[in-house]
Each structure stands twice: as structure tokens, then as C-alpha cells.
Enzyme design. Structure first.
Site, PDB file in Angstrom:
ATOM      1  N   GLU A   5       1.496  -2.428  -8.870  1.00 12.25           N
ATOM      2  CA  GLU A   5       0.350  -3.046  -8.406  1.00 12.25           C
ATOM      3  C   GLU A   5      -0.491  -3.674  -9.159  1.00 12.25           C
ATOM      4  OE1 GLU A   5      -1.087  -0.705  -5.022  1.00 12.25           O
ATOM      5  OE2 GLU A   5       1.086  -0.657  -3.930  1.00 12.25           O
ATOM      6  N   ASN A  48       6.495  -2.875  -9.995  1.00  8.83           N
ATOM      7  CA  ASN A  48       6.624  -2.640  -8.559  1.00  8.83           C
ATOM      8  C   ASN A  48       5.370  -3.382  -7.863  1.00  8.83           C
ATOM      9  OD1 ASN A  48       8.038  -1.540  -6.157  1.00  8.83           O
ATOM     10  ND2 ASN A  48       6.325   0.071  -6.160  1.00  8.83           N
ATOM     11  N   HIS A  85       6.379  -3.871   2.679  1.00  3.65           N
ATOM     12  CA  HIS A  85       5.924  -3.459   3.894  1.00  3.65           C
ATOM     13  C   HIS A  85       5.582  -4.465   4.712  1.00  3.65           C
ATOM     14  CE1 HIS A  85       5.128   0.536   2.115  1.00  3.65           C
ATOM     15  NE2 HIS A  85       4.825   0.020   1.071  1.00  3.65           N
ATOM     16  N   GLU A  93      10.232   0.063  -0.635  1.00  2.00           N
ATOM     17  CA  GLU A  93       9.110   0.788   0.500  1.00  2.00           C
ATOM     18  C   GLU A  93       8.967   0.020   1.717  1.00  2.00           C
ATOM     19  OE1 GLU A  93       5.307   1.131  -1.384  1.00  2.00           O
ATOM     20  OE2 GLU A  93       6.048   1.651  -3.335  1.00  2.00           O
ATOM     21  N   ASP A 107       9.172  -0.791   5.470  1.00  2.00           N
ATOM     22  CA  ASP A 107       8.909  -0.450   6.823  1.00  2.00           C
ATOM     23  C   ASP A 107       8.510  -1.772   7.481  1.00  2.00           C
ATOM     24  OD1 ASP A 107       6.439  -0.571   5.488  1.00  2.00           O
ATOM     25  OD2 ASP A 107       6.129   1.426   5.690  1.00  2.00           O
TER      26      ASP A 107
HETATM   27  C1  XIL Z   1       1.083   5.635   0.218  1.00  2.00           C
HETATM   28  C2  XIL Z   1       1.506   6.757   0.629  1.00  2.00           C
HETATM   29  O1  XIL Z   1       2.613   6.530   1.671  1.00  2.00           O
HETATM   30  C3  XIL Z   1       0.421   7.520   1.512  1.00  2.00           C
HETATM   31  O2  XIL Z   1       0.868   8.765   2.022  1.00  2.00           O
HETATM   32  C4  XIL Z   1      -0.607   7.705   0.634  1.00  2.00           C
HETATM   33  O3  XIL Z   1      -1.682   8.383   1.296  1.00  2.00           O
HETATM   34  C5  XIL Z   1      -1.012   6.587  -0.052  1.00  2.00           C
HETATM   35  O4  XIL Z   1       0.031   5.949  -0.847  1.00  2.00           O
HETATM   36  N1  XIL Z   1       2.251   1.212  -2.006  1.00  2.00           N
HETATM   37  C6  XIL Z   1       2.679   2.057  -2.921  1.00  2.00           C
HETATM   38  C7  XIL Z   1       2.840   3.472  -2.442  1.00  2.00           C
HETATM   39  O5  XIL Z   1       3.145   1.859  -3.955  1.00  2.00           O
HETATM   40  O6  XIL Z   1       2.403   4.607  -3.299  1.00  2.00           O
HETATM   41  C8  XIL Z   1       1.778   3.787  -1.421  1.00  2.00           C
HETATM   42  O7  XIL Z   1       2.034   4.916  -0.706  1.00  2.00           O
HETATM   43  C9  XIL Z   1       1.973   2.785  -0.257  1.00  2.00           C
HETATM   44  C10 XIL Z   1       1.665   1.501  -0.811  1.00  2.00           C
END
Ligand code: XIL
Length: 312
Positions: free
Chosen positions: A130, A170, A206, A235, A237
Site C-alpha cells: 500500500e 501489494n 477487497h 486478499e 473477500d
Molecule cells: C487487516 C486485518 O485483517 C485486520 O485483522 C487488522 O486489524 C487490520 O489489517 N490490507 C492489508 C491487510 O494489507 O493487512 C489488512 O488486514 C486489510 C487491508
């Protein structure tokens, strides 16, 4: 019904889940589902700087080790996440007043310590997570402040010094075709052009406000693989709410986006959690029940949809 793991093996890809260490330790259903259905893991939080080293006393690898040991036992691919991120780092790392030399030493020491420890056991690292700001350019962080944009190159070089894993950039909101996806594309093409040791790009995917069109994800994956980079969906979802109305619509989107990404060349797909009971999205108000298994670890329609997407 086939497992995700079987379908992934036939499609020659990995299908993984982000792992919550408490659930891994305490919940038999969680462990069984993870081992049966997935052939890859990412530590959801355990390999982040903050959880690893919250005090001044140094690193505590107990949680991260548990994830890696579980993966070893079940013959799973391991995504390490994440070496450099602007969130979830220890308070003592926070000051922005460091000299360039101090910042560089701190960054290098962290990467050497963590990536070095898991050499040979972590297969892919999210080296920088990020780093692109939502409104363009690099995000303001203490690393940018102290070292300039070159901190990204240095992070990859330090990881390459001590790790034999594939090294990834990422990000979120850069999954399909968007201004931010263009920024990420430019960042990684520049890294490739400069000969930085980057091997791949992670698309977080996401989904909770808008549906990213699967065709756009395919186009983005294609242009990234054209640079010679590997692409992982890191990631995934899909929250029920704004984005999709119910479990059936959720399943349809899972199917279409996984099929699009894999057909375009993504070779690993990780969902951000195993079951709906553990997901980070609902507590944030970003949609309900976003994963492939419900709270009781029953397979949802989305599970079959992903199996189908990988079987076609
Ligand atoms: C999130 C986790 O899922 C949570 O449990 C934590 O509180 C915050 O981080 N982008 C990412 C992940 O790269 O590491 C994040 O994970 C979600 C967004």
C-alpha cells in the site's frame, strides 16, 4: 463436492486463506477446514511489524512460527505479509524525525530479521504494501520522508539479500482499471525497468462498495504479466451489502472474478480469512459474510462457485 484444494491442484494454481492465529490454536473446525480446503496461507496479522515487535525488547516470532509450522505440516504455500506497511507497526518505529541513515538502518534491520528468519519457508513476500496514495503519488510515510521514493527499491533489495522468496508489491483499489491501478502499474514498471528484484504484484481485491468488473481485473492482470511479473490475488473477500445483495450474487461474483483473474494469468488466489465468523469486514461495516465458509464452516454457494471457476 470437490475441495478448493483439489480444484486448485488441477488448475495448477494455489488457493489460500489469511490465517488468524488464535483461531488456528483454539478451533479444531477452523484447522480442519483450512487444511482440507486450502493449499496456501497468509498470516493475517502475525508477520506484520507491530504484532512481531510491539515492545522495545525485540521480536517475538511465536505466532508467525505457528502459521509457518502449520503450513509445513500440511504442505501449503506461504505468503509472507507484509514487510513494509504504513499501518500496524510498533510505536517506537513511528517518529518521522529520523536521519536518512537511521531510517535506512531500521528498514534494513527489520527486513533482514524477518525475511531472513523465514528464508526457505516463506514462498512469496509482500515486501511493500500500500505505498501508493489514494489520490496519486506515493503515500506520505516516514520512509518516504526520510529516504525519498527510493525506499521502495531499497526494501526490495534488502528482501532479495536475505530471502529466496518471490518478492511482491501489494495494494488495494488497484485491482481493475482505475487511476490507482495505473499508478501501481507505473510504479512496478519503473521498478522492473530499473532492475529492482521485484517478482510480482498482489491485487488485494477487497470488494464491499463497488464491484470491480471482472473483465477489468483480467485486463490489469494481463498488462502486469506482460511486464514479466507474477500476479496473485492476495486478499479476496466480497461483502454482502452494497456490492452484492445475497449469497447467490456473491457466488456469481466470486466465480466471475476468480475465473477472469486465473484465465488472465494470476496463479494464486487468497481469500482474506477462512470463515465469515473471522472476517475483518463486517465489524467495519463493509458488508456481511464475505468469505467462502459460514460461521459454522459450512460451504457457501461461493465455495462451489470458486471450485467451478477453477475447474473450467
Ligand atoms: C487487516 C486485518 O485483517 C485486520 O485483522 C487488522 O486489524 C487490520 O489489517 N490490507 C492489508 C491487510 O494489507 O493487512 C489488512 O488486514 C486489510 C487491508
Amino acid at each position: 463436492m470437490r475441495t478448493l484444494r483439489d480444484a486448485a491442484a488441477d488448475a495448477d494454481v494455489h488457493v489460500g486463506a489469511a490465517v488468524d492465529v488464535d483461531a488456528l490454536r483454539t478451533d479444531t473446525d477452523y484447522r480442519q477446514t483450512l487444511a482440507r480446503e486450502f493449499d496456501a496461507v497468509t498470516a493475517e496479522n502475525a508477520m506484520k511489524w507491530g504484532p512481531l515487535a510491539d515492545g522495545e525488547r525485540g521480536y517475538d516470532f511465536a505466532d508467525a512460527d505457528d502459521v509457518v509450522e502449520f503450513a509445513d505440516r500440511h504442505d501449503m504455500y506461504v505468503r509472507g505479509h507484509a514487510l513494509v506497511w504504513h499501518r500496524m507497526y510498533p510505536e517506537w518505529v513511528r517518529p518521522w524525525t529520523r536521519s536518512a541513515a537511521d531510517a535506512d538502518r531500521l528498514l534494513r534491520n527489520h527486513i533482514y530479521t524477518v525475511a531472513g528468519r523465514y528464508r526457505g519457508r516463506v514462498d512469496a513476500w509482500d515486501v511493500v504494501n500500500e505505498a501508493v496514495a489514494d489520490d496519486g503519488g506515493l503515500r506520505e510515510t516516514q520512509w518516504l520522508d526520510a529516504l525519498g521514493p527510493e525506499y521502495v527499491d531499497r526494501a526490495f533489495e534488502y528482501a532479495a539479500d536475505v530471502s529466496d522468496a518471490d518478492l511482491f508489491y501489494n495494494d488495494y483499489g488497484a485491482d481493475g482499471l482505475s487511476a490507482k491501478a495505473d499508478e501501481v502499474y507505473d510504479l512496478v514498471s519503473d521498478l522492473v525497468a530499473r532492475g529492482a528484484p521485484i517478482d510480482g504484484v498482489g491485487l488485494q481485491l477487497h470488494v464491499f462498495d463497488d464491484l470491480v468488473p471482472p473483465a477489468d481485473v483480467a485486463a490489469n492482470v494481463e498488462r502486469l504479466t506482460d511486464l514479466g511479473l507474477d500476479v496473485h490475488v492476495t486478499e479476496l473477500d466480497v461483502g454482502i451489502g452494497e456490492a452484492v445483495a445475497d449469497r447467490e450474487a456473491q457466488a456469481e461474483y466470486y466465480h466471475d472474478v476468480v475465473a477472469a483473474a486465473v484465465d488472465a494469468g494470476a496463479d494464486t488466489v487468497v481469500t482474506w480469512g477462512v470463515d465469515d465468523g473471522q472476517s475483518w469486514l463486517p465489524p467495519l461495516g463493509h458488508g456481511e459474510a464475505p468469505l467462502l465458509f459460514d460461521e459454522e464452516f459450512a460451504r457457501k454457494p461461493a465455495h462451489g462457485a470458486v471450485v467451478d471457476a477453477l475447474s473450467e
